[in-house]
Design a protein around this motif. Structure first.
Motif, PDB file in Angstrom:
ATOM      1  N   LEU A 186      92.516  22.849 -28.686  1.00  0.00           N
ATOM      2  CA  LEU A 186      91.084  22.795 -28.985  1.00  0.00           C
ATOM      3  C   LEU A 186      90.670  21.368 -29.326  1.00  0.00           C
ATOM      4  CD1 LEU A 186      90.597  26.064 -31.081  1.00  0.00           C
ATOM      5  CD2 LEU A 186      90.363  25.709 -28.621  1.00  0.00           C
ATOM      6  N   GLY A 187      89.622  20.900 -28.680  1.00  0.00           N
ATOM      7  CA  GLY A 187      89.134  19.544 -28.910  1.00  0.00           C
ATOM      8  C   GLY A 187      89.790  18.504 -28.032  1.00  0.00           C
ATOM      9  N   TYR A 188      90.791  18.879 -27.239  1.00  0.00           N
ATOM     10  CA  TYR A 188      91.489  17.936 -26.368  1.00  0.00           C
ATOM     11  C   TYR A 188      91.196  18.282 -24.906  1.00  0.00           C
ATOM     12  CZ  TYR A 188      94.208  16.547 -30.479  1.00  0.00           C
ATOM     13  OH  TYR A 188      94.586  16.092 -31.700  1.00  0.00           O
ATOM     14  N   THR A 189      91.461  17.344 -24.020  1.00  0.00           N
ATOM     15  CA  THR A 189      91.301  17.565 -22.590  1.00  0.00           C
ATOM     16  C   THR A 189      92.657  17.854 -21.959  1.00  0.00           C
ATOM     17  OG1 THR A 189      91.601  15.221 -22.025  1.00  0.00           O
ATOM     18  CG2 THR A 189      89.351  15.967 -22.564  1.00  0.00           C
ATOM     19  N   GLU A 190      92.634  18.297 -20.691  1.00  0.00           N
ATOM     20  CA  GLU A 190      93.887  18.549 -19.983  1.00  0.00           C
ATOM     21  C   GLU A 190      94.722  17.281 -19.852  1.00  0.00           C
ATOM     22  OE1 GLU A 190      93.861  21.935 -16.671  1.00  0.00           O
ATOM     23  OE2 GLU A 190      92.272  20.469 -16.379  1.00  0.00           O
ATOM     24  N   GLY A 191      94.043  16.159 -19.671  1.00  0.00           N
ATOM     25  CA  GLY A 191      94.766  14.908 -19.481  1.00  0.00           C
ATOM     26  C   GLY A 191      95.627  14.517 -20.658  1.00  0.00           C
ATOM     27  N   ASP A 192      95.311  15.022 -21.865  1.00  0.00           N
ATOM     28  CA  ASP A 192      96.120  14.704 -23.041  1.00  0.00           C
ATOM     29  C   ASP A 192      97.492  15.360 -22.991  1.00  0.00           C
ATOM     30  OD1 ASP A 192      94.009  13.225 -24.071  1.00  0.00           O
ATOM     31  OD2 ASP A 192      93.133  14.973 -25.066  1.00  0.00           O
ATOM     32  N   PHE A 193      97.694  16.341 -22.075  1.00  0.00           N
ATOM     33  CA  PHE A 193      98.959  17.049 -22.006  1.00  0.00           C
ATOM     34  C   PHE A 193      99.679  16.826 -20.677  1.00  0.00           C
ATOM     35  CE2 PHE A 193      96.083  19.316 -24.788  1.00  0.00           C
ATOM     36  CZ  PHE A 193      96.866  19.584 -25.908  1.00  0.00           C
ATOM     37  N   LEU A 194      99.122  15.982 -19.795  1.00  0.00           N
ATOM     38  CA  LEU A 194      99.697  15.782 -18.468  1.00  0.00           C
ATOM     39  C   LEU A 194     100.040  14.309 -18.257  1.00  0.00           C
ATOM     40  CD1 LEU A 194      97.146  17.946 -16.431  1.00  0.00           C
ATOM     41  CD2 LEU A 194      99.414  18.647 -17.177  1.00  0.00           C
ATOM     42  N   ASP A 195     100.832  14.048 -17.223  1.00  0.00           N
ATOM     43  CA  ASP A 195     101.133  12.668 -16.870  1.00  0.00           C
ATOM     44  C   ASP A 195      99.883  12.031 -16.254  1.00  0.00           C
ATOM     45  OD1 ASP A 195     101.353  12.864 -13.748  1.00  0.00           O
ATOM     46  OD2 ASP A 195     102.523  14.535 -14.541  1.00  0.00           O
ATOM     47  N   PRO A 196      99.806  10.697 -16.217  1.00  0.00           N
ATOM     48  CA  PRO A 196      98.566  10.040 -15.765  1.00  0.00           C
ATOM     49  C   PRO A 196      98.103  10.453 -14.381  1.00  0.00           C
ATOM     50  CG  PRO A 196     100.030   8.465 -16.836  1.00  0.00           C
ATOM     51  CD  PRO A 196     100.806   9.736 -16.700  1.00  0.00           C
ATOM     52  N   ALA A 198      98.640  13.347 -12.665  1.00  0.00           N
ATOM     53  CA  ALA A 198      98.079  14.697 -12.681  1.00  0.00           C
ATOM     54  C   ALA A 198      96.783  14.742 -13.477  1.00  0.00           C
ATOM     55  CB  ALA A 198      99.099  15.674 -13.262  1.00  0.00           C
ATOM     56  N   ALA A 199      96.712  13.982 -14.572  1.00  0.00           N
ATOM     57  CA  ALA A 199      95.496  13.956 -15.378  1.00  0.00           C
ATOM     58  C   ALA A 199      94.317  13.404 -14.585  1.00  0.00           C
ATOM     59  CB  ALA A 199      95.722  13.118 -16.635  1.00  0.00           C
ATOM     60  N   ALA A 200      94.551  12.375 -13.759  1.00  0.00           N
ATOM     61  CA  ALA A 200      93.469  11.813 -12.950  1.00  0.00           C
ATOM     62  C   ALA A 200      92.969  12.841 -11.940  1.00  0.00           C
ATOM     63  CB  ALA A 200      93.957  10.557 -12.237  1.00  0.00           C
ATOM     64  N   GLY A 201      93.897  13.619 -11.337  1.00  0.00           N
ATOM     65  CA  GLY A 201      93.477  14.642 -10.393  1.00  0.00           C
ATOM     66  C   GLY A 201      92.651  15.734 -11.038  1.00  0.00           C
ATOM     67  N   ARG A 202      93.073  16.185 -12.228  1.00  0.00           N
ATOM     68  CA  ARG A 202      92.313  17.223 -12.922  1.00  0.00           C
ATOM     69  C   ARG A 202      90.938  16.699 -13.337  1.00  0.00           C
ATOM     70  NH1 ARG A 202      95.897  21.176 -15.066  1.00  0.00           N
ATOM     71  NH2 ARG A 202      97.593  21.359 -13.554  1.00  0.00           N
ATOM     72  N   ALA A 203      90.866  15.453 -13.788  1.00  0.00           N
ATOM     73  CA  ALA A 203      89.582  14.879 -14.191  1.00  0.00           C
ATOM     74  C   ALA A 203      88.625  14.781 -13.009  1.00  0.00           C
ATOM     75  CB  ALA A 203      89.804  13.498 -14.815  1.00  0.00           C
ATOM     76  N   ALA A 204      89.158  14.451 -11.829  1.00  0.00           N
ATOM     77  CA  ALA A 204      88.306  14.383 -10.641  1.00  0.00           C
ATOM     78  C   ALA A 204      87.762  15.769 -10.276  1.00  0.00           C
ATOM     79  CB  ALA A 204      89.100  13.802  -9.464  1.00  0.00           C
ATOM     80  N   GLU A 205      88.612  16.816 -10.392  1.00  0.00           N
ATOM     81  CA  GLU A 205      88.140  18.176 -10.135  1.00  0.00           C
ATOM     82  C   GLU A 205      87.008  18.554 -11.081  1.00  0.00           C
ATOM     83  OE1 GLU A 205      91.456  20.698 -10.554  1.00  0.00           O
ATOM     84  OE2 GLU A 205      92.562  19.899  -8.849  1.00  0.00           O
ATOM     85  N   THR A 206      87.194  18.278 -12.372  1.00  0.00           N
ATOM     86  CA  THR A 206      86.184  18.633 -13.369  1.00  0.00           C
ATOM     87  C   THR A 206      84.885  17.884 -13.119  1.00  0.00           C
ATOM     88  OG1 THR A 206      87.935  19.041 -14.988  1.00  0.00           O
ATOM     89  CG2 THR A 206      85.704  18.706 -15.844  1.00  0.00           C
ATOM     90  N   ALA A 207      84.978  16.589 -12.827  1.00  0.00           N
ATOM     91  CA  ALA A 207      83.767  15.796 -12.598  1.00  0.00           C
ATOM     92  C   ALA A 207      83.002  16.303 -11.373  1.00  0.00           C
ATOM     93  CB  ALA A 207      84.144  14.326 -12.425  1.00  0.00           C
ATOM     94  N   ALA A 208      83.728  16.673 -10.326  1.00  0.00           N
ATOM     95  CA  ALA A 208      83.060  17.169  -9.117  1.00  0.00           C
ATOM     96  C   ALA A 208      82.330  18.485  -9.385  1.00  0.00           C
ATOM     97  CB  ALA A 208      84.081  17.346  -7.999  1.00  0.00           C
ATOM     98  N   LEU A 209      82.951  19.380 -10.156  1.00  0.00           N
ATOM     99  CA  LEU A 209      82.312  20.664 -10.448  1.00  0.00           C
ATOM    100  C   LEU A 209      81.093  20.500 -11.349  1.00  0.00           C
ATOM    101  CD1 LEU A 209      85.291  23.129 -10.975  1.00  0.00           C
ATOM    102  CD2 LEU A 209      83.547  23.231  -9.227  1.00  0.00           C
ATOM    103  N   LEU A 210      81.169  19.604 -12.326  1.00  0.00           N
ATOM    104  CA  LEU A 210      80.045  19.411 -13.234  1.00  0.00           C
ATOM    105  C   LEU A 210      78.898  18.683 -12.554  1.00  0.00           C
ATOM    106  CD1 LEU A 210      81.957  18.472 -16.521  1.00  0.00           C
ATOM    107  CD2 LEU A 210      80.883  20.646 -15.934  1.00  0.00           C
ATOM    108  N   THR A 211      79.197  17.826 -11.580  1.00  0.00           N
ATOM    109  CA  THR A 211      78.135  17.114 -10.863  1.00  0.00           C
ATOM    110  C   THR A 211      77.387  18.048  -9.917  1.00  0.00           C
ATOM    111  OG1 THR A 211      79.447  15.081 -10.971  1.00  0.00           O
ATOM    112  CG2 THR A 211      77.636  15.151  -9.374  1.00  0.00           C
ATOM    113  N   GLU A 212      78.135  18.845  -9.149  1.00  0.00           N
ATOM    114  CA  GLU A 212      77.545  19.825  -8.252  1.00  0.00           C
ATOM    115  C   GLU A 212      78.113  21.190  -8.624  1.00  0.00           C
ATOM    116  OE1 GLU A 212      78.137  18.838  -4.213  1.00  0.00           O
ATOM    117  OE2 GLU A 212      77.282  16.821  -4.363  1.00  0.00           O
TER     118      GLU A 212
END
Length: 651
Positions: A186-196, A198-212
């Protein structure tokens, strides 16, 4: 935030509908047993959870009943709708209160009574504003309590995140996929628990969904709360109000792989197979192409007066009246079959192609022609019902690939109604990269009577599913049609792939081991390939000085270095100790020489230690072992030249 929690609560209602249905039945049964001796007892049953705490079993009606503790928190209930309507009026009440307060100030000097009335109305609206705010907070707390109650029942990964990707809520399976507990994420992102990476890939997925805002379905692999590795099909959906920006992200997963799912699939298939074949009222046989009888049901034992073992041992010759050179064809086309006592029985045979024990076979239904026609039609209708309700995928299409008929299993697997399939091309339910395989299947079915193979389709959840099919063409029909029977082998493929990777991978470095070379040698055929053998200079001395732990770290570092130096189609194999091999298909001598030279030149600068490399390219049709042996001899010659001070050999 309240809207987000109501959204997640709605989803959890759908996910726990089956559990709630069972609890409704339990509650009604308990309620009926609670009225005894003229006294009504409490219809509440105490149960113990996994932590040993008593839990109360309630039905869905208990939760939504008016006046209950959670009334108003259940999304869609009448009281919840009234409260949401009142909370929607809060901005309007605020504007009216401000206008009345202003009017009271303006009228205070000329019309004191009207000013007093405006002030009273403004105070009343202020009270309604406070009451609406309290209702909103109360609804939020109740929705949170309801969500937490359902989260305890969920066995699937469900999580809710804000617009920055921080976790607001997570079930235990969702946190276990990140190797943590729900309170820790709670209060953390997925990237705080993944290697850099994988974290960059998950962040890109999240940003794409929130934008569109939309929905994304993908496959994830991770541990469950018990530490067992599982495969999940994860659906990520942006949460947004109408004509507003997305304010959160909802993620729901379901397990689609693993040993437990495979066992459940096997049990379901065995159960339906018993209903389809073993318990069928008509005599049924499974016959191989050579006339061997692979399976016999109980009705066939009674009809032919043979035990199943005896009939399988004798084959089609035992019951075919004129077996000739092809007893299987005689059994299919002959108007009569022979019983054990020699009596010939007039029959009508219905044949369907299938796969049985990985063999091409046919399912034969034997209908005695002595029976009444209405009884035969009843049996045929029941058998068709079994086909429609079973897990076997059965459909037919014309030569262009347009679906003519399909059973319910095909429609359910593709996520559409059976009627919607009719007239559609089979490629409409495939990804573009799978169209070539489907077109090749259609071409073969036009020129062959029988065909078998594998195709890939798009499942109802958007995932890629693999079907193994067996087809039978009917060119004499008008128009010509092709009948197909298929099985979904996605789970089996995933299981075989996981098992193969475990047996062929080196546990220390993660690259392939020697078993991969045996497989490559079998399937290489006439392919042109090259081999590079690499080992570490003075590895034994380094191991003796720094210890085995540092030596293992050196080998892992070397494996990563070799992977980075290869092409995508090349393979890195650990032969043993500090010796590695690179297998390069479709290469040339110049490319081999360049890669080997680059490995030796860059190793000390990038790894901190030097390596030596020997290479060889396949000559003519020599075996894989011969090519590897020449590469190893080249390495030995290279090392001998370095020790003698010549600085290397010209290859």
């Amino acid at each position: 935030m309240c809207d987000a929690i109501h959204t997640v609560a709605s989803v959890t209602f759908r996910h726990t509908s089956e559990q709630l249905s069972r609890r409704v039945a339990n509650a009604r049964a308990v309620h009926g047993s609670c009225i005894k001796d003229g006294q009504q007892r409490s219809p509440v049953v105490a149960d113990r959870g996994r932590a040993g705490r008593p839990m109360l079993k309630h039905s869905a009606q208990d939760i939504a009943v008016p006046g209950s503790a959670l009334d108003g928190a259940v999304p869609g209930s009448a009281r919840a709708r009234r409260r949401r309507a009142l909370m929607a009026l809060v901005p309007l009440l605020a504007v009216l209160g401000a206008l009345l307060a202003g009017a009271a100030g303006l009228l205070a000097m000329w019309l004191p009574i009207a000013a007093l009335a405006c002030a009273a109305a403004a105070l009343l609206l202020l009270g309604l504003l406070v009451y609406g705010h309290l209702l909103r907070r109360r609804a939020l707390r109740r929705a949170e309590a309801l969500l937490q109650a359902f989260a305890g029942e969920l066995r699937e990964p469900v999580s809710l995140r804000d617009a920055q990707g921080r976790f607001l809520f997570a079930t235990r399976p969702a946190a276990a996929m990140l190797g943590a507990e729900p309170a820790d994420v709670l209060g953390y992102t997925e990237g705080d628990f993944l290697d850099p990476e994988a974290a960059a890939g998950r962040a890109a997925e999240t940003a794409a969904l929130l934008t569109e805002p939309g929905r994304l379905t993908l496959r994830r692999r991770g541990p469950d709360p018990d530490g067992r590795m599982c495969e999940y099909l994860v659906s990520k959906q942006a949460l947004a109000l109408p004509r507003r920006r997305a304010f959160g992200l909802l993620e729901i997963g379901r397990e689609v792989g693993g040993e437990r799912a495979w066992r459940q699939f096997q049990e379901q298939r065995d159960s339906e197979w018993r209903a389809l074949f073993e318990d069928h009222p008509l005599p049924a046989l499974i016959m191989a192409q050579d006339g061997a009888l692979l399976a016999v049901n109980a009705a066939a034992e009674r009809f032919y007066a043979y035990a199943a073992e005896d009939l399988q041992a004798l084959g089609a010759n035992a019951i075919a009246v004129e077996p000739g050179n092809d007893p299987a064809l005689s059994l299919l086309r002959g108007p009569t079959h022979r019983r054990r006592d020699g009596r010939q029985m007039p029959v009508q045979v219905t044949s369907s192609p299938m796969l049985y024990a990985r063999r091409d076979a046919r399912l034969l239904l034997i209908r005695p022609r002595e029976g009444a026609a209405s009884e035969g039609e009843l049996y045929e209708r029941r058998y068709r019902d079994l086909i429609d309700s079973g897990i076997w995928l059965v459909w037919s299409h014309d030569r262009d690939g347009r679906v003519v008929q399909a059973n319910g299993a095909v429609a359910a697997a593709l996520g559409v109604d059976a009627g919607e399939l009719i007239g559609h091309l089979l490629t409409d339910f495939m990804e573009p990269e799978d169209h070539d395989a489907a077109l090749a299947m259609l071409e073969r079915s036009a020129s062959r009577r029988r065909d078998t193979g594998v195709i890939s389709v798009r499942g109802r959840g958007g995932e890629r599913r693999t079907w193994q099919y067996h087809s039978l063409a009917y060119p004499e029909d008008t128009p010509p049609q092709v009948l197909l029977v298929a099985q979904d082998i996605t789970l089996r493929q995933n299981y075989d792939r996981q098992l193969r990777e475990r047996t062929m991978s080196d546990p220390l470095t993660g690259v392939y081991n020697r078993r991969y070379l045996d497989e490559f040698a079998v399937r290489s055929g006439e392919q042109r390939f090259g081999c590079i053998v690499v080992d570490v200079v003075s590895f034994k001395h380094y191991n003796d000085v720094h210890g085995h732990a540092q030596g293992d770290a050196m080998l892992r570092k070397l494996a990563q270095f070799l992977r980075a130096a290869c092409r995508s189609q090349d393979t890195v194999v650990r032969l043993g100790g500090d010796e590695f091999a690179l297998v390069l298909p479709d290469t040339s001598e110049g490319a081999l020489r360049e890669i080997a030279h680059r490995l030796e030149a860059r190793s000390e600068a990038e790894l901190g230690f030097a390596v030596s490399a020997g290479w060889a390219i396949r000559q003519g049709d020599e075996s894989f072992d011969a090519t590897m042996k020449r590469a190893d001899l080249d390495l030995l010659a290279r090392r001998a030249a370095e020790r003698s001070g010549q600085g290397g050999l010209e290859r």
